[in-house]
Enzyme design. Structure first.
Site, PDB file in Angstrom:
ATOM      1  N   ASP A 111       0.815  -1.205   0.000  1.00 29.11           N
ATOM      2  CA  ASP A 111       0.000   0.000   0.000  1.00 29.11           C
ATOM      3  C   ASP A 111       0.851   1.258   0.000  1.00 29.11           C
ATOM      4  OD1 ASP A 111      -2.018   1.815   0.271  1.00 29.11           O
ATOM      5  OD2 ASP A 111      -2.318   1.458   2.410  1.00 29.11           O
ATOM      6  N   ASP A 130      -1.996   5.362  -5.540  1.00 27.71           N
ATOM      7  CA  ASP A 130      -2.382   4.504  -4.412  1.00 27.71           C
ATOM      8  C   ASP A 130      -2.545   3.048  -4.839  1.00 27.71           C
ATOM      9  OD1 ASP A 130      -3.396   3.348  -2.168  1.00 27.71           O
ATOM     10  OD2 ASP A 130      -5.218   4.549  -2.076  1.00 27.71           O
TER      11      ASP A 130
END
Ligand SMILES: *[C@@H]1O[C@H](CO)[C@@H](O)[C@H](O)[C@H]1NC(C)=O
Ligand SMILES: *[C@@H]1O[C@H](CO)[C@@H](O)[C@H](O)[C@H]1NC(C)=O
Length: 395
Positions: free
Chosen positions: A86, A278
């Protein structure tokens, strides 16, 4: 900032890479839709992840339409965990074997069990005195901090501080992941824990202080197969064009940079706003006016049951490109990337975009896998910049 993506697991912390290579059929969303649990899941989706390594690379398995997991190990002897990579959070955590809640074991009905970490079985584990708590849109991961050996791909961090979760929110318990591996900047690390990438760099384990991510194309969720690749210490020149265009980061928190404008069909909007890359989000988060324009241009319609925009699957390859302008360069995302077949039935596919209500600070655009599939992202820590290169796909 974290409130933005409440719909998706972690606004900016997402997670998700599970490597279950043999699991390549079926869609989690489709399953949840059929079970009437999609809305609950909406609160948690975020997605994808990849992982891999320094010299050579390790394939990422696409778990579902938007989940990619990477295997790491923690401890001595090594205990495995499949974690979501992430770029929008900066902490690593795994699940404590002492936690026996449903979420920590894998919620019944989710079809997943969790690999947990037993610190008592690691001769190198050092328990810390600090606690951690990271809040995601649909739940929290919390517990205590400890330090141990971390191995990812062929790399080793001898002393990595990380979270050992003794409490997991329910949605995290329903996802096929044993933890989250944050690749964001230290400034957003909870408890100011030094993230693994920074440790790899300071321990001089990488050829260059950067990592790059390639996500393979999905036409249909059911196709399964490889998911992508994360390359530590180099640009992935096998899966990405050699030509990389860089733009300086505007903030060393998330991987944040200025977006100059967006265009689709006969709509164009040039207005500089902030964007982030992201890997924890599957979809695109967009300012409301931009999303509305895309809906108009593609003739998508809102589905009140599923809280998503849908359109005819037959248009998957024929809708106009969604063109982002970044650093003066144009990045066209094809409709095959922004339209997903999640098995809704009736020939309906999904517009993989969400309205992102910017609260006045922070990013207005969240570029998840939809964008990263089209363009490899190069996360250049040493030069505080992000690069984009055309991604190669076999179909
Ligand atoms: C990742 O770990 C899972 C669970 O241990 C295992 O089944 C899978 O084969 C691993 N995948 C890879 C690519 O190593
Ligand atoms: C590890 O040891 C501690 C202290 O004895 C204990 O509280 C904890 O439950 C143990 N963890 C596991 C997973 O057995």
């Amino acid at each position: 900032m974290r409130l933005v993506f409440l719909l998706f697991l972690v606004p900016f912390c997402s997670a998700a890479v599970l490597q279950l290579p043999t699991k390549s059929t079926g869609s989690l969303r489709a399953k949840l839709i059929q079970a009437g649990k999609y809305q609950e899941f909406l609160a948690s989706q975020h997605a994808a992840r990849l992982q891999q390594l320094n010299t050579g690379s390790q394939p990422l398995i696409d778990y579902y339409d938007d989940m990619y997991l990477a295997n790491i190990t923690v401890g001595t002897p090594p205990q495995p965990a499949s974690v979501v990579l992430d770029t929008a959070s900066a902490n690593l955590w795994v699940i404590d074997a002492a936690c026996n809640s449903q979420a920590c074991n894998g919620n019944p009905g989710s079809g997943y069990t969790k690999q947990k970490f037993n610190p008592n079985k690691s001769s190198t584990f050092v328990k810390g005195t600090r606690r951690f708590s990271i809040q995601y849109g649909s739940g929290t991961s919390s517990g205590y901090l400890g330090t141990d050996v971390l191995q990812l791909g062929g790399l080793t961090v001898k002393a990595q501080e990380f979270g050992v979760a003794t409490n997991l929110g329910s949605v995290l318990g329903s996802e096929p992941m044993d933890g989250i591996f944050g690749l964001g900047w230290p400034a957003i690390s909870v408890d100011q824990v030094t993230p693994p990438m920074q440790n790899l760099i300071s321990q001089k384990q990488l050829d260059a202080p950067l990592f790059s991510i390639w996500v393979d194309r999905k036409l249909q969720v059911s196709q399964g197969g490889t998911g992508g690749l994360i390359t530590y210490g180099a640009v992935d020149t096998k899966n990405c064009d050699a030509q990389v265009n860089y733009v300086a980061l505007s903030s060393k928190t998330y991987w944040q940079f200025p977006m100059d404008g967006v265009a689709i069909g006969n709509y164009a909007m040039m207005k500089q706003e902030q964007a982030i890359s992201d890997t924890g989000s599957a979809w695109l988060g967009l300012p409301n006016p931009v999303l509305n324009a895309i809906v108009q241009q593609t003739k998508a319609t809102y589905d009140w049951n599923y809280e998503i925009y849908t359109l005819d699957c037959s248009t998957m390859q024929t809708q106009p490109d969604l063109v982002f302008t970044i650093g003066g360069m144009q990045y066209p995302v094809k409709s095959i990337e922004y339209i997903l077949d999640l098995g809704l039935g009736n020939g309906r596919c999904v517009l993989a975009m969400l309205s992102y209500s910017n609260t006045g600070f922070g990013p207005s655009y969240v570029l998840g896998h939809v964008f990263i599939r089209q363009f490899c992202n190069v996360y250049d820590i040493g030069n505080a910049r992000i690069g984009f290169a055309n991604a190669h796909h076999s179909f």
